[in-house]
Design an enzyme around this catalytic site. Structure first.
Site, PDB file in Angstrom:
ATOM      1  N   LYS A  82      45.165  33.020  43.167  1.00  0.00           N
ATOM      2  CA  LYS A  82      46.286  33.893  42.818  1.00  0.00           C
ATOM      3  C   LYS A  82      47.200  34.102  44.028  1.00  0.00           C
ATOM      4  CE  LYS A  82      43.885  35.926  38.909  1.00  0.00           C
ATOM      5  NZ  LYS A  82      42.657  35.089  38.951  1.00  0.00           N
TER       6      LYS A  82
ATOM      7  N   HIS B  45      43.996  40.727  40.628  1.00  0.00           N
ATOM      8  CA  HIS B  45      45.461  40.725  40.501  1.00  0.00           C
ATOM      9  C   HIS B  45      46.127  41.759  41.395  1.00  0.00           C
ATOM     10  CE1 HIS B  45      46.018  37.797  37.227  1.00  0.00           C
ATOM     11  NE2 HIS B  45      44.817  38.198  36.835  1.00  0.00           N
TER      12      HIS B  45
ATOM     13  N   SER C 257      44.890  42.349  33.912  1.00  0.00           N
ATOM     14  CA  SER C 257      45.589  41.068  33.890  1.00  0.00           C
ATOM     15  C   SER C 257      46.434  40.834  32.650  1.00  0.00           C
ATOM     16  CB  SER C 257      44.579  39.923  34.032  1.00  0.00           C
ATOM     17  OG  SER C 257      43.636  39.953  32.972  1.00  0.00           O
TER      18      SER C 257
END
Length: 389
Positions: free
Chosen positions: A237, A206, A178
């Site tokens: 996300k 991610h 990240s």
């Protein structure tokens, strides 16, 4: 007690690391309103722009009308509604695994899974740049810990070579890291794990919605189906809502239902959230164009920064850091970006090493070429003023 807190906060302020919460006046999006001013958002994890997708909003509205505002209980009592069950079934099909188990967040997923599968008879081997939730999850166990240098497969193998005395060996890695935006060498990790009889655990926070076909994650990206034992994903996300999950075998799901303390002792997702997550999974399955646009935008922005002379570290994904170094200077550069109409968060110690401060830019599928050029023009001017380029 409070004086010691004040002293520590004073030190943080002196080092230039203190930041109050930023309170926005508008919904998440490419351009957001801060104190009445339109700001280009380049720090959001809303990679595909799904937070405001009309299908997700409608699914949440319908679930709110049908089920109410909350689930009323933990999953093991009355907190598993049919919408939760349906989400896990469709999520498992999407991931290509026999089962999934949804947690309240990606952070609690890591705490719950690691805390359940590791004991004092086991060895956990972790990349040095893994996410804080992995670090904290490991700390909560009595397992023997070994840390290998970031993406260093030679060091990982050296640890595995001396791991024969442990009941269980678990290699844990982020799929996408990240802070730097680089991708784990998953094929090499899987190969070593198979050679030495270790379990592979990948946190795809991610990578969910970003890597792989339709955003299925790093296992799909590298065509490693059936060879990664535990996949952890996020429903925030890129997926645009909130929650985390384990994707793996049915026996692991059944085990975690009985062992994972965050799952056992936390109220389940509000039905409206579960419904929005379900809608997002369906959107992902027909949104390859969004992912293509995301990657095209990221490549253009990263290459433009490099051509200007910025240090973008080892970025390979839509996470693109501008490496600055000194914490105070890093935060000053972030402040300068805000003055220029761009929100890009400064990341400093202890999140990254003291000399590795960076302003982290995150490109999304909804950024237009005009948006990216707006940011690049101002970055070039600020970069020259700061002596970065």
């Amino acid at each position: 007690m409070y004086s010691s807190f004040e002293q520590e906060l004073t030190k943080i302020k002196e080092e230039g690391r203190y930041r109050p919460l930023t309170v926005w006046d508008s919904a998440p999006g490419t351009w957001m309103t801060l104190n009445g001013r339109k700001i280009l958002q380049m720090s959001s994890n809303n990679y595909l722009g799904l937070t405001g997708h009309p299908e997700m909003k409608e699914a949440a509205r319908q679930a709110l009308e049908r089920y109410g505002a909350g689930s009323g209980s933990v999953r093991t009592i009355t907190g598993t509604l049919d919408i939760h069950d349906q989400l896990e079934e469709e999520l498992a099909k999407f991931k290509g695994t026999p089962a999934t188990l949804v947690f309240q967040s990606g952070f609690t997923a890591n705490l719950g899974i690691l805390g359940s599968i590791l004991s004092d008879q086991d060895l956990v081997i972790s990349d040095e740049l893994n996410h804080a939730s992995i670090i904290d999850g490991i700390r909560l166990t009595k397992a023997k810990r070994s840390i290998y240098a970031h993406k260093d497969l030679n060091q990982l193998e050296a640890i595995l070579q001396t791991s024969g005395s442990y009941r269980r060996k678990v290699v844990v890695t982020d799929g996408v890291f990240s802070m730097d935006g680089d991708i784990a060498p998953l094929p090499g990790i899987v190969g070593l794990a198979e050679k030495y009889g270790a379990i592979v655990y990948v946190d795809d926070a991610h990578a969910s919605g970003v890597l792989g076909r339709n955003g299925k994650g790093s296992t799909d990206h590298f065509s490693l189906h059936g060879r990664v034992h535990i996949q952890v994903g996020t429903l925030s996300k890129a997926v645009g809502a909130v929650g985390g999950y384990m994707a793996g075998e049915q026996v692991l799901k059944d085990y975690l239902i009985h062992k994972a303390r965050p799952f056992l002792f936390s109220t389940s997702q509000p039905p409206s959230v579960a419904a929005a997550c379900l809608a997002a999974i369906r959107i992902l399955q027909r949104s390859e164009d969004l992912i293509e646009r995301l990657w095209a935008n990221a490549t253009y922005f990263r290459m433009s920064l490099k051509q200007m002379g910025f240090d973008t570290g080892s970025s390979e994904t839509p996470i693109i850091p501008v490496i600055i170094g000194d914490p105070k200077r890093t935060m000053q550069f972030s402040d300068r970006m805000l003055q220029e109409g761009i929100f890009a968060q400064g990341i400093v110690y202890p999140t990254v090493p003291m000399d590795k401060g960076r302003v982290r830019f995150i490109v999304t599928a909804l950024h237009t070429m005009e948006d990216l050029q707006f940011a690049l023009d101002r970055l070039q001017k600020a970069g020259r003023d700061f002596g970065l380029i």
